[in-house]
Structure formats: structure tokens, C-alpha cells
Design an enzyme around this catalytic site. Structure first.
Site, PDB file in Angstrom:
ATOM      1  N   HIS A 173      -8.210  -4.873  -0.491  1.00  0.00           N
ATOM      2  CA  HIS A 173      -6.909  -4.266  -0.275  1.00  0.00           C
ATOM      3  C   HIS A 173      -6.182  -4.891   0.910  1.00  0.00           C
ATOM      4  CE1 HIS A 173      -3.811  -1.275  -0.629  1.00  0.00           C
ATOM      5  NE2 HIS A 173      -4.028  -0.803   0.587  1.00  0.00           N
TER       6      HIS A 173
ATOM      7  N   SER B 178       0.836  -1.193   0.000  1.00  0.00           N
ATOM      8  CA  SER B 178       0.000   0.000   0.000  1.00  0.00           C
ATOM      9  C   SER B 178       0.879   1.254   0.000  1.00  0.00           C
ATOM     10  CB  SER B 178      -0.950  -0.040   1.201  1.00  0.00           C
ATOM     11  OG  SER B 178      -1.921   0.958   1.133  1.00  0.00           O
TER      12      SER B 178
ATOM     13  N   ASP C 217      -8.889  -6.135  -4.958  1.00  0.00           N
ATOM     14  CA  ASP C 217      -8.452  -4.861  -4.390  1.00  0.00           C
ATOM     15  C   ASP C 217      -8.928  -3.741  -5.320  1.00  0.00           C
ATOM     16  OD1 ASP C 217      -7.202  -2.640  -3.361  1.00  0.00           O
ATOM     17  OD2 ASP C 217      -5.173  -3.477  -3.396  1.00  0.00           O
TER      18      ASP C 217
END
Length: 399
Positions: free
Chosen positions: A352, A154, A319
Site C-alpha cells: 500500500h 488511500s 497492495d
């Protein structure tokens, strides 16, 4: 499988001001960090793990509260440790808390020497690039001249990308997981909604709530709820919660009817107890500002021209916040520059948050890549014949 067991944080003070991209200076600051494993004599086995929005330097191992016995496990403990994909029996792993955070490194809640009061709203905005420059200073102090790998998921993946561009001679491998070269307009919009919930909380007091001895909890709760929705996939939420009612029927009010509402409020309440509101504002702005192609007329391949690192890029099919299409943009720009890149697109249901999960295919991909890194630095890793299948498995398809 062995574990790291009880670990302790370390800290390092820097008296030399850190110039920031905004033009401001961060004076007289401290970085909190952890290390796992041993640095080898030639310093070639160091790996930097960069943290995401609400994480910290506590990547792996356990904090043990001496009074209560409570255990706090590192946020990537399933990934980092003895015998794990990033094996601390082989690699010297560093986790560092970025400046502006609320987990020990100098941030808005710390005292500003110029005023004698907490920085609050006066703490300067930082960028991903600013964090990388701070991490490079720590690496210098620890005697690490070149990382075997820089890795992150991320926002951590953005930092790994920035490392490969800002310090190409200091990064041999770059591992970018569930990340993106820029935030989409939708992601910027989610971040702004979250920030507005904090900024408009009556207890925010323009960022100087420390002096009032209050916390803008309602704003933090909503910010976390908004963010948490984006970390999960629709399939994952449906599987966990569906339309299940908490008490078996409608309450005909604005309290909690559905289990998903209860879950989000729990996450929001928990977040508001440990996270700093000013830190949340700073970090989400850093997310918004990251755009390595901006200085190259939007051409990501030009931004990647001076990279020398090899890459592993991993995405997850569900995601929708940092979708596989955004990871493929990174891969395509690297390939255009003839950089060596392996890509895995994992079919996982967790959205995610999948980069924090234990999906066996995902873990095996990372493990295989680090076996190759270990072999490349001359470690007693797998032979060429045993690592040769990695590229065929990853590039151009799903794992």
C-alpha cells in the site's frame, strides 16, 4: 530538479458552524493549509491534494526548525513541486489539514468554547463527506470555484471520490490512487483492533487524557504497528528484513529477536510521539463509514451517475490492503456510466505504501495525466499528438 524550498502553513477561521453527517455541528473551527504555485487569472489551474490517515496539509516543501535546523519534508514532496508530476510551475496546489486532525486544524486536543477544556472524547465523529464540505468552504474563501483536479492516495483517494459526487460541477478531474470505494470486512477488523489497543490503554481515560497530562502511548504504538503491517507487502518485508536476527541469535524472551520486530517497535514509538489518540479513533472511523453506494442499494454505478469529472485511477499489484480489484470496481462503475477514465495498475513491490514511493512508471503516469489536464485548461502543455498515447497505455492493462 527544483524544489519548493522552505514553506509555511496558513490558517483560516470559520465562524459558521459546519453541519456533520452525524447530525452534530462543528462550531467555530480553524483549518490549517498550505498552497504552492500561483492561481491563474481565471482560477482554472487549482489542484486540491487530500491527505491520508497520518498525513497533513504539509504536502510538499520543507519546514525548517529555527532552533535545531531540523528539516521536515512534505509527505508527497516527490510528487508535488516545480517540474514534478504535479508541477507547481503550472498548477496552484492546495493541501488542507482536515478537522479532527492533530496537525493544526481544530481537533480533539483544542479547546471547546462551550466547556473551556479540550474537546477530548466530546469531539464529534466526522466522515469523509464532512471533510469534503469543509474543504469546499476553504476553496470558496480562496476563490476557487472549480478544481482542475482533486487528488489523493488511500483515504485521500476516498475524499477525491467524494468530491466528484458531492460537487460534480466543481471538479474537472479526479485522481484516485491506491484507494477503494469501501473498506472490506478485513480492513474494518484491522481498524477495530487498532482502536481497541487505544481504548483499553489505562492512560486513555475515556479520551480525556489531556487533563491527566498523559498519553496512551502503548495503545498508539500497537495501533501503528498493526497499521504498518498492512501498508507493506510480504515481499517487501521479506526483502527488507527476512528472518534476520537483531543480535545474531535467539534471546529466549519476549523482547526483540527479529529485525522486523525492531522496525515495527521503532515505527510505533515514533508515531506515539507525534500523533493524537483521539484523532486516530476519529479518522479510522471515517475510513470505516465511507460507503458511497450505501444510499443506492449497494450499486456503485448509481452512486457515480451524476459525476462529470474525468478520472485517473492507479493501483499497485502488491497492495493487499486496497487491492487492484477494488480500484477496478471504481473503474467499472465509471465506465458503466460512460465517464472518461484512465486506469494504471503498477507492478510494484511496496504494498500500500507504493503510492508514496518513486516508482518511475507510476510517476510518469501521473505526470502524463497532468500534462493532459494542463493542455485541457489551455496551458502551454503537450500537443494532442504527444498526449494521445496515454489512454492506450493505461486503460485495460498494467503500466
Amino acid at each position: 530538479m527544483k524544489t519548493l524550498g522552505i514553506v509555511s502553513p496558513l490558517s483560516m477561521h470559520f465562524a459558521t458552524p459546519l453541519p456533520l453527517q452525524s447530525g452534530a455541528l462543528l462550531n467555530d473551527y480553524t483549518l490549517v493549509y498550505e498552497t504552492y504555485g500561483q492561481l491563474n487569472p481565471d482560477g482554472s489551474n487549482a489542484v486540491l491534494v487530500c491527505h491520508a490517515l497520518n498525513a497533513s496539509h504539509h504536502v510538499a516543501g520543507v519546514y525548517l526548525d529555527a532552533d535545531t535546523g531540523a528539516r521536515t519534508v512534505g509527505w508527497w514532496d516527490n510528487m508535488v513541486g516545480p517540474g514534478k508530476p504535479l508541477d507547481t510551475d503550472k498548477f496552484f496546489v492546495i493541501g488542507v489539514n482536515n478537522p479532527g486532525s492533530c496537525f493544526g486544524s481544530t481537533g480533539p486536543m483544542h479547546t471547546n468554547a462551550a466547556s473551556g477544556k479540550p474537546y477530548g472524547a466530546d469531539f464529534p465523529l466526522l466522515t469523509v463527506e464532512d471533510w469534503v464540505h469543509a474543504q469546499a468552504r476553504l476553496a470558496d474563501a480562496l476563490g476557487v470555484r472549480c478544481f482542475a483536479a482533486v487528488m489523493g492516495g488511500s483515504l485521500g483517494g476516498m475524499q477525491a471520490l467524494a468530491w466528484s459526487m458531492l460537487y460534480p460541477e466543481r471538479v474537472a478531474n479526479c485522481v484516485v490512487i491506491a484507494s477503494t470505494p469501501t473498506l472490506s470486512a478485513q480492513n474494518i477488523a484491522f481498524n477495530d483492533v487498532a482502536r481497541q489497543s487505544i481504548l483499553t490503554d489505562p492512560n486513555f481515560h475515556g479520551g480525556d487524557y489531556y487533563a491527566h497530562k498523559v498519553v496512551p502511548k502503548n495503545g498508539l504504538r500497537v495501533a501503528r504497528m498493526v497499521g504498518h503491517i498492512t501498508y507493506l507487502s510480504d515481499d517487501d518485508m521479506a526483502a527488507k528484513f527476512g528472518r534476520d536476527l537483531r543480535d545474531g541469535g535467539y534471546q529466549f524472551g519476549y523482547g526483540v529477536d527479529f529485525e522486523i520486530e525492531s522496525y515495527l517497535r521503532y515505527q510505533g514509538d515514533k508515531f506515539s510521539e507525534y500523533f493524537d489518540a483521539n484523532t486516530y479513533l476519529i479518522i479510522t472511523k471515517a475510513l470505516d463509514y465511507f460507503d458511497p453506494a450505501r444510499a443506492f442499494e449497494g450499486d456503485l454505478s448509481k452512486a457515480f451517475a451524476n459525476i462529470t469529472a474525468k478520472f485517473l485511477v492507479v493501483s499497485f499489484t502488491t497492495d493487499w490492503r486496497f487491492s487492484p480489484a477494488r480500484s477496478r470496481e471504481i473503474v467499472q462503475a465509471l465506465v458503466k456510466n460512460r465517464h472518461q477514465v484512465a486506469y494504471a495498475e503498477i507492478d510494484a513491490p511496496h504494498g500500500h505504501d507504493a503510492f508514496l514511493q518513486d516508482d518511475a512508471r507510476y510517476m510518469n503516469v501521473v505526470r502524463a495525466y497532468y500534462e493532459r489536464v494542463w493542455h485541457d485548461i489551455g496551458g502551454r502543455g503537450l500537443h494532442d499528438s504527444e498526449t494521445g498515447g496515454l489512454r492506450a497505455e493505461l486503460v485495460g492493462g498494467r503500466a
